[in-house]
Design a protein around this motif. Structure first.
Motif, PDB file in Angstrom:
ATOM      1  N   GLU A  11       0.860  -1.173   0.000  1.00 29.09           N
ATOM      2  CA  GLU A  11       0.000   0.000   0.000  1.00 29.09           C
ATOM      3  C   GLU A  11       0.905   1.234   0.000  1.00 29.09           C
ATOM      4  O   GLU A  11       2.118   1.112   0.169  1.00 29.09           O
ATOM      5  CB  GLU A  11      -0.950  -0.069   1.211  1.00 29.09           C
ATOM      6  N   GLU A  12       0.342   2.415  -0.168  1.00 24.12           N
ATOM      7  CA  GLU A  12       1.123   3.614  -0.493  1.00 24.12           C
ATOM      8  C   GLU A  12       2.238   3.957   0.502  1.00 24.12           C
ATOM      9  O   GLU A  12       2.003   4.247   1.667  1.00 24.12           O
ATOM     10  CB  GLU A  12       0.203   4.822  -0.680  1.00 24.12           C
ATOM     11  N   GLY A 142      -3.457  -6.388  10.057  1.00 20.69           N
ATOM     12  CA  GLY A 142      -4.207  -7.631  10.164  1.00 20.69           C
ATOM     13  C   GLY A 142      -3.853  -8.381  11.430  1.00 20.69           C
ATOM     14  O   GLY A 142      -3.654  -7.800  12.486  1.00 20.69           O
ATOM     15  N   ARG A 150       3.835   0.028   5.203  1.00 19.52           N
ATOM     16  CA  ARG A 150       2.383  -0.090   5.111  1.00 19.52           C
ATOM     17  C   ARG A 150       2.168  -1.543   4.689  1.00 19.52           C
ATOM     18  O   ARG A 150       3.128  -2.193   4.260  1.00 19.52           O
ATOM     19  CB  ARG A 150       1.775   0.861   4.061  1.00 19.52           C
ATOM     20  N   HIS A 153       1.748  -6.460   0.057  1.00 24.06           N
ATOM     21  CA  HIS A 153       0.771  -7.337  -0.590  1.00 24.06           C
ATOM     22  C   HIS A 153       1.376  -8.447  -1.431  1.00 24.06           C
ATOM     23  O   HIS A 153       0.871  -9.555  -1.444  1.00 24.06           O
ATOM     24  CB  HIS A 153      -0.201  -6.516  -1.446  1.00 24.06           C
ATOM     25  N   ARG A 185      -3.398   1.776  -9.930  1.00 21.69           N
ATOM     26  CA  ARG A 185      -4.515   1.427  -9.051  1.00 21.69           C
ATOM     27  C   ARG A 185      -5.869   1.608  -9.727  1.00 21.69           C
ATOM     28  O   ARG A 185      -6.758   0.778  -9.568  1.00 21.69           O
ATOM     29  CB  ARG A 185      -4.461   2.270  -7.774  1.00 21.69           C
TER      30      ARG A 185
ATOM     31  N   SER B  98      -7.601  -5.883  10.503  1.00 23.73           N
ATOM     32  CA  SER B  98      -7.785  -5.124   9.261  1.00 23.73           C
ATOM     33  C   SER B  98      -7.720  -6.084   8.084  1.00 23.73           C
ATOM     34  O   SER B  98      -6.769  -6.847   7.970  1.00 23.73           O
ATOM     35  CB  SER B  98      -6.695  -4.069   9.148  1.00 23.73           C
ATOM     36  N   PRO B 100      -7.184  -7.538   4.263  1.00 26.31           N
ATOM     37  CA  PRO B 100      -6.161  -7.176   3.275  1.00 26.31           C
ATOM     38  C   PRO B 100      -6.697  -6.214   2.211  1.00 26.31           C
ATOM     39  O   PRO B 100      -5.927  -5.434   1.650  1.00 26.31           O
ATOM     40  CB  PRO B 100      -5.756  -8.508   2.640  1.00 26.31           C
ATOM     41  N   GLN B 103      -8.283  -1.079   1.603  1.00 25.42           N
ATOM     42  CA  GLN B 103      -8.254   0.092   0.709  1.00 25.42           C
ATOM     43  C   GLN B 103      -9.328  -0.008  -0.356  1.00 25.42           C
ATOM     44  O   GLN B 103     -10.005   0.969  -0.677  1.00 25.42           O
ATOM     45  CB  GLN B 103      -6.884   0.205   0.042  1.00 25.42           C
ATOM     46  N   GLU B 104      -9.502  -1.214  -0.916  1.00 24.63           N
ATOM     47  CA  GLU B 104     -10.514  -1.396  -1.961  1.00 24.63           C
ATOM     48  C   GLU B 104     -11.917  -1.225  -1.375  1.00 24.63           C
ATOM     49  O   GLU B 104     -12.790  -0.617  -1.999  1.00 24.63           O
ATOM     50  CB  GLU B 104     -10.379  -2.771  -2.620  1.00 24.63           C
ATOM     51  N   LEU B 107     -12.479   2.426  -1.054  1.00 28.79           N
ATOM     52  CA  LEU B 107     -12.759   3.078  -2.344  1.00 28.79           C
ATOM     53  C   LEU B 107     -14.174   2.751  -2.800  1.00 28.79           C
ATOM     54  O   LEU B 107     -14.861   3.587  -3.395  1.00 28.79           O
ATOM     55  CB  LEU B 107     -11.719   2.635  -3.384  1.00 28.79           C
ATOM     56  N   PHE B 124      -3.575   8.479  -1.638  1.00 30.63           N
ATOM     57  CA  PHE B 124      -3.315   8.159  -0.234  1.00 30.63           C
ATOM     58  C   PHE B 124      -2.037   8.878   0.173  1.00 30.63           C
ATOM     59  O   PHE B 124      -0.948   8.503  -0.250  1.00 30.63           O
ATOM     60  CB  PHE B 124      -3.160   6.649  -0.049  1.00 30.63           C
ATOM     61  N   TRP B 141      -2.873   7.143   6.213  1.00 29.47           N
ATOM     62  CA  TRP B 141      -2.900   8.246   5.250  1.00 29.47           C
ATOM     63  C   TRP B 141      -4.085   9.157   5.510  1.00 29.47           C
ATOM     64  O   TRP B 141      -5.064   8.760   6.137  1.00 29.47           O
ATOM     65  CB  TRP B 141      -3.078   7.732   3.820  1.00 29.47           C
TER      66      TRP B 141
END
Lengths: 755, 319
Positions: A11-12, A142, A150, A153, A185, B98, B100, B103-104, B107, B124, B141
């Motif tokens: 993530e960012e 998690g 961050r 993935h 994205r 949280s 995985p 973020q999706e 959105l 972000f 963020w």
């Protein structure tokens, strides 16, 4: 040979961390691979907001086999010892070799570490790198315990050879390595597989990801300048912002928008700061008027409406921000122009703590004002103006604009002082008194600004010295080194004759006294609070707590009595300043050495000058050091130094042996040799010439005087044997040598010079 | 991880403030969150709701979403500032652990309230969150939509001085600002609260202009500071007293640790501190001390909560 491609997809990642993280990935991976025996031809790190990528070219596919010989027990040693050795070395008895050594026959084992396939090593090194990555701040997510900047993935880890590619198998807390990644994205989120770096980079570009940060920066800058140019405008350069913005996007799209007319009259610095800090916009100015008229924002995607919606949104946000800024600006101006004026702001600084051991900003400003007044005549400033300037120089800290944008301190002070109708010298001092901020920052030259700038820095330095908060090692939280360098540059570049010792002692005494008073007050408050607590909870207080409170009380009382007896009851408090000034002065000398070394002056030459009286007059000190540096690099200087050292050595040895000091001066009537007589005359003439040159601070002339001594000194040592059998003659010659030391010693302490 | 509901891809634009709230409720319900109601106490932010602060502690999974009215007395502007209010709404989502795809999921919620991902620029941008009053911090963020901050996105690392295991993902939407953007309104008071086509259309101002004035006056000039100071001390003392009780209730003989009642007192103290701050009676140095006192309460409540069943306590963990 194979090529290795690694991508850590997350993530960012914060923009400010990306470049460093790329380098860390490269360093840790390549170091680890090389250490394991895998050498390579080249490595390149790339970063985007969502990925750290590393491409390594021409990596060995196998680490080489390593042979190591280990010495074992003597031949004939007990079986137990031999078996132990065999176990440790992992060999069998028939693999041992006997060899003669000076201590007799000894067993040797050759241990062979076979090379390993690259994939195995890469997997280990990468896992270690990921688990121990030096992020400035990392987190868990998690239900796992892995840490990354961050959530991480996916991991792409691919070895590519001419005949195909192979995924390096890796499983870190459930994240399995593979050969796939994802695109932009929003514009191309699907995952896809790659076969090697070229394929990866090409496919990413088709999936709207520009991998190379420098390419993104270049694209942004080029597009921004083109758009501005087309409107007859230019983008205000900002490298830091460019790097940050390039770290916020994978697919930069540059959009230029307008600033509402109602905001165009805000000071350009306010527009620029507000747009940069809040929105990460570039400012676009009209080169003819210098006014900022437009902005550039960088979006992370292309849209069907060519960014129209995005631009409209950004413009709207900017207007709301600038409405705030305008509100602050107009409010501040109204106050500055009002009857109360900047005085009102000053008053509220009485509630702002500068440092809890040094009191409020207001108290500090009072001290700076008094000091600025004292310094004023030395720097050729009007004392009233200097005092007034010091009083208002920090008033803008109470303004709303500076509260919102701390980096505008000083600058806003100047605008508000101008609006309040204060003299221009005073207004300028508001802005300039913080300078110089760094080694390349411009040094103020206007006398009023110089006075306030010096007073500000000297107050800071003496203050932190008084409470013993000196910089240590790399820790310098109050930027005291910078403050000292600031004083040095202010003095040198303005050619000021400032007796630092006196200033540091007198002002240091004031600050230290203030700090002690404050500490005494705080202790008194603490004591009365503790006493109140005890009475309030007389019964409830357990014995254990009671003891603790009593102990605390006695520590407080002891300290208070100590302060009273040792500091308050002495007449005057100048002793407090005398205590801190010498240490602070040598801190200045250390900074000066660093500063001059950068300008090519040798540290031993500076030391030789620092050892002289008047070393708190930095201008004089530097003049002396420069002249000496020049003289020492001349032929005369080098030779004279040798002569001086020789004289000094002979003299020191004789003085130690004889237990007397030969400092009476030579007597002409005991002179036997012509060279001796010549030296006697030269020294007599030189002493006067040099001392009057030093008096006049004419160091060139002083060095000239020194140069004139070189030939007679050389000739003397050539012709004369100091240790004569005749004790009277010997004593007289030693006294003559002492004269060399004395005459040269007027210029600098040459014994500190190396070579 | 919450069960996946069917995706809500709402393309029509919402027409009112309440429609945006309703869509968020529906969306997060469809993603498996329990839709809670606001906490019935004055708080400074949605994070203070025990459904976030306390439930982010301990090992038990959790997924909740709710609207939380929030009060920041110092931000009062008598209803005149287009963006600043002393009373406003936050929308809060907390999911532990949280997931995985958080973020999706997030959105998706923007899409649900009418943000067209094909036209807008969503970013972000690093913003680490820290609450000195709650002894809490996390990394994440602020989410930008066309340069405007529309949400705060945080992975909690520590709350009440306790490391979060597992980690909760927290999403906070500033509802007024987000809604103004989506509805294209420049002044919060002009924003339609219900559907502008309804028989009785009400704007945000119809409902809150007067209350903003009333509270701004009270917050800044009238609130009795002596009484408030006393209330602060009382809340602090009550919190300590609650937590000092034996774990076994003598009446029922059950193990009842009163973490929530104690935490109510912490919330109260925190709000009173905010009021005192708005009245300007707290100096810079005192400020730190007050924040420290509230943090001490928050930490003690957190310590107590992890001793309860909801906080993951089991008889085995006690052994």
């Amino acid at each position: 040979m194979a090529d290795l491609l690694i991508e850590l997809f997350s993530e960012e990642i914060p923009a400010r961390m990306q470049a460093r993280a790329g380098e860390d990935l490269k360093k840790r991976m390549t170091d680890g691979l090389v250490e394991a025996g895998l050498t390579y031809a080249g490595a390149h790190a790339l970063t985007t907001p969502r990925r750290l990528t590393l491409a390594i070219e021409d990596l060995l596919e196998h680490s080489p086999t390593v042979r190591e010989e280990r010495k074992g027990p003597k031949v004939g040693a007990p079986d137990k010892a031999i078996e132990g050795f065999l176990r440790g070395a992992g060999v069998s008895r028939d693999q041992l070799k006997e060899r003669d050594t000076p201590k007799g026959a000894v067993y040797f084992a050759t241990i062979e570490k076979p090379g390993r396939p690259a994939a195995e090593i890469i997997a280990e090194v990468l896992e270690d790198t990921i688990r121990n990555f030096p992020w400035p701040k990392s987190m868990r997510w998690g239900a796992g315990s892995l840490r990354w900047v961050r959530p991480l993935h996916s991991i792409l880890c691919l070895l590519t050879r001419e005949d195909g590619s192979e995924v390096v198998a890796l499983n870190i807390d459930g994240i399995k390595s593979g050969d796939s990644t994802a695109g932009h994205r929003f514009m191309a989120p699907a995952r896809f597989s790659v076969t090697g770096f070229e394929d990866y980079a090409a496919k990413l570009k088709r999936a709207f990801v520009e991998l190379e940060p420098k390419e993104r920066e270049a694209a942004i800058w080029q597009d921004a300048t083109n758009q501005a140019f087309a409107s007859g405008l230019e983008v205000v350069d900002d490298k830091g912002l460019l790097a940050e913005v390039a770290g916020l996007v994978e697919w930069p799209v540059v959009l230029m928008g307008s600033i509402d007319a109602e905001f165009l009259d805000l000071p350009p610095e306010v527009l620029q700061t507000s747009m940069k800090e809040h929105q990460k916009f570039f400012s676009v100015k009209n080169p003819k008027t210098g006014r900022i008229e437009k902005f550039i924002t960088v979006a992370n995607r292309e849209t069907a409406d060519d960014g129209a919606t995005i631009l409209a949104g950004n413009q709207k946000v900017l207007s709301a921000r600038l409405a705030d800024a305008k509100f602050f600006w107009e409010n501040d101006l109204r106050i500055a122009k009002s009857e109360v004026g900047m005085e009102g702001w000053l008053e509220s600084l009485g509630n702002v703590t500068f440092h809890n051991k040094l009191g409020t900003q207001a108290a500090r400003i009072d001290r700076i004002a008094a000091l600025a007044r004292e310094i004023a005549p030395i720097v050729g400033a009007d004392a009233d103006l200097a005092e007034q300037a010091a009083k208002v120089a920090k008033a803008d800290l109470s303004s709303e604009m500076v509260y919102e944008f701390p980096e505008l301190q000083g600058l806003m002070g100047r605008y508000y002082a101008e609006a309040a109708g204060l003299p221009q010298d005073v207004a300028n001092a508001c802005q300039q008194h913080y300078s110089p901020l760094g080694p390349s920052d411009e040094v103020p030259a206007e006398p009023v600004s110089v006075a306030v700038a010096l007073a500000d820095k000297i107050d800071t330095l003496t203050g932190f010295w008084a409470i013993d908060e000196k910089p240590t090692g790399s820790k310098d939280p109050y930027a005291l080194r910078r403050a000292a360098l600031g004083v040095i540059r202010l003095v040198l570049e303005n050619g000021l004759k400032l007796c630092l010792s006196i200033l540091l002692t007198e002002h240091g005494a004031k600050v230290a006294y203030k700090a002690l008073t404050l500490e005494h007050q705080n202790l008194a408050t603490e004591r009365s609070q503790l006493l109140k607590q005890i009475t309030k909870a007389q019964e409830a207080l357990a014995d254990k707590d009671r003891e603790r409170v009593d102990a605390q009380l006695s520590v407080i009382s002891n300290r208070m009595v100590h302060i009273e007896e040792n500091y308050f009851e002495q007449k005057g408090f100048i002793h407090l300043g005398r205590k801190l000034a010498p240490n602070l002065l040598s801190f200045f000398h250390d900074r000066l050495k660093v500063f001059l070394r950068d300008q090519g002056i040798r540290h031993d030459v500076i030391d030789a000058c620092i050892a002289m009286e008047g070393n708190d007059d930095l201008t004089l000190l530097v003049k002396r050091a420069r002249a000496l540096e020049e003289f020492m690099s001349s032929e005369d200087g080098g030779n004279l130094l040798q002569g001086f050292k020789r004289a000094n050595n002979i003299l020191s040895q004789a003085e130690e042996k004889d237990g007397v000091e030969y400092s009476y001066g030579a007597d002409k009537k005991f002179i036997e040799d012509a060279a001796e007589a010549a030296l006697f005359d030269a020294l007599a003439a030189g002493e006067g010439a040099i001392s009057s040159a030093i008096e006049a601070e004419d160091f060139a002339a002083a060095m000239g005087g020194m140069a004139a001594l070189r030939a007679p000194v050389d000739a003397f040592f050539e012709a004369v044997q100091v240790n004569s059998d005749n004790s009277v003659v010997r004593r007289n010659r030693l006294n003559l040598l002492s004269q060399i030391r004395k005459v040269c010693g007027q210029v600098a302490d040459l014994s500190r010079i190396e070579g | 991880m919450p069960p996946k509901g069917k995706d809500m891809t709402q393309t029509t634009a919402p027409r009112s403030f309440q429609e945006i709230i309703l869509r968020l409720q529906t969306y997060w319900a469809s993603k498996g969150c329990a839709i809670l109601q606001p906490y019935d106490m004055e708080v400074g932010a949605g994070t203070f709701h025990p459904a976030t602060t306390l439930r982010s502690l301990g090992s038990k999974p959790w997924a909740a979403a709710y609207v939380q009215p929030s009060r920041r007395p110092t931000d009062g502007r008598y209803g005149e500032n287009p963006n600043r209010l002393q009373h406003y709404y936050q929308y809060q989502v907390l999911i532990k652990p949280s997931p995985p795809e958080l973020q999706e999921l997030y959105l998706g919620s923007l899409q649900a309230i009418g943000v067209d991902m094909e036209l807008h620029d969503i970013r972000f941008v690093e913003d680490d969150w820290e609450s000195p009053t709650l002894g809490a911090w996390g990394l994440g963020w602020e989410v930008w939509c066309d340069g405007m901050e529309v949400s705060q996105f945080t992975y909690f690392q520590q709350v009440g001085g306790h490391d979060c295991h597992p980690v909760s993902g927290e999403l906070t939407y500033g509802l007024e600002r987000l809604a103004m953007y989506i509805l294209g309104v420049d002044h919060v008071m002009d924003m339609p609260f219900n559907d502008p086509q309804s028989p009785q259309p009400l704007s945000y101002g119809d409902i809150f202009k007067q209350t903003e004035e009333e509270y701004a006056r009270w917050n800044f000039d009238v609130a009795n500071t002596e009484v408030l100071l006393r209330h602060f001390e009382e809340a602090e003392a009550e919190c300590a007293s609650i937590l000092s009780q034996e774990h076994i209730d003598p009446k029922t003989n059950k193990r009842i640790i009163m973490a929530h009642p104690a935490y109510d007192q912490c919330i109260k103290a925190s709000h009173i501190f905010n009021l005192l701050d708005a009245r300007g009676v707290i100096s810079v140095t005192e400020r730190q001390a007050y924040i420290g006192r509230v943090r001490t309460l928050a930490k003690q409540c957190a310590d107590a909560f992890v001793q309860t069943e909801a906080g993951g306590f089991t008889n085995e963990s006690a052994a």
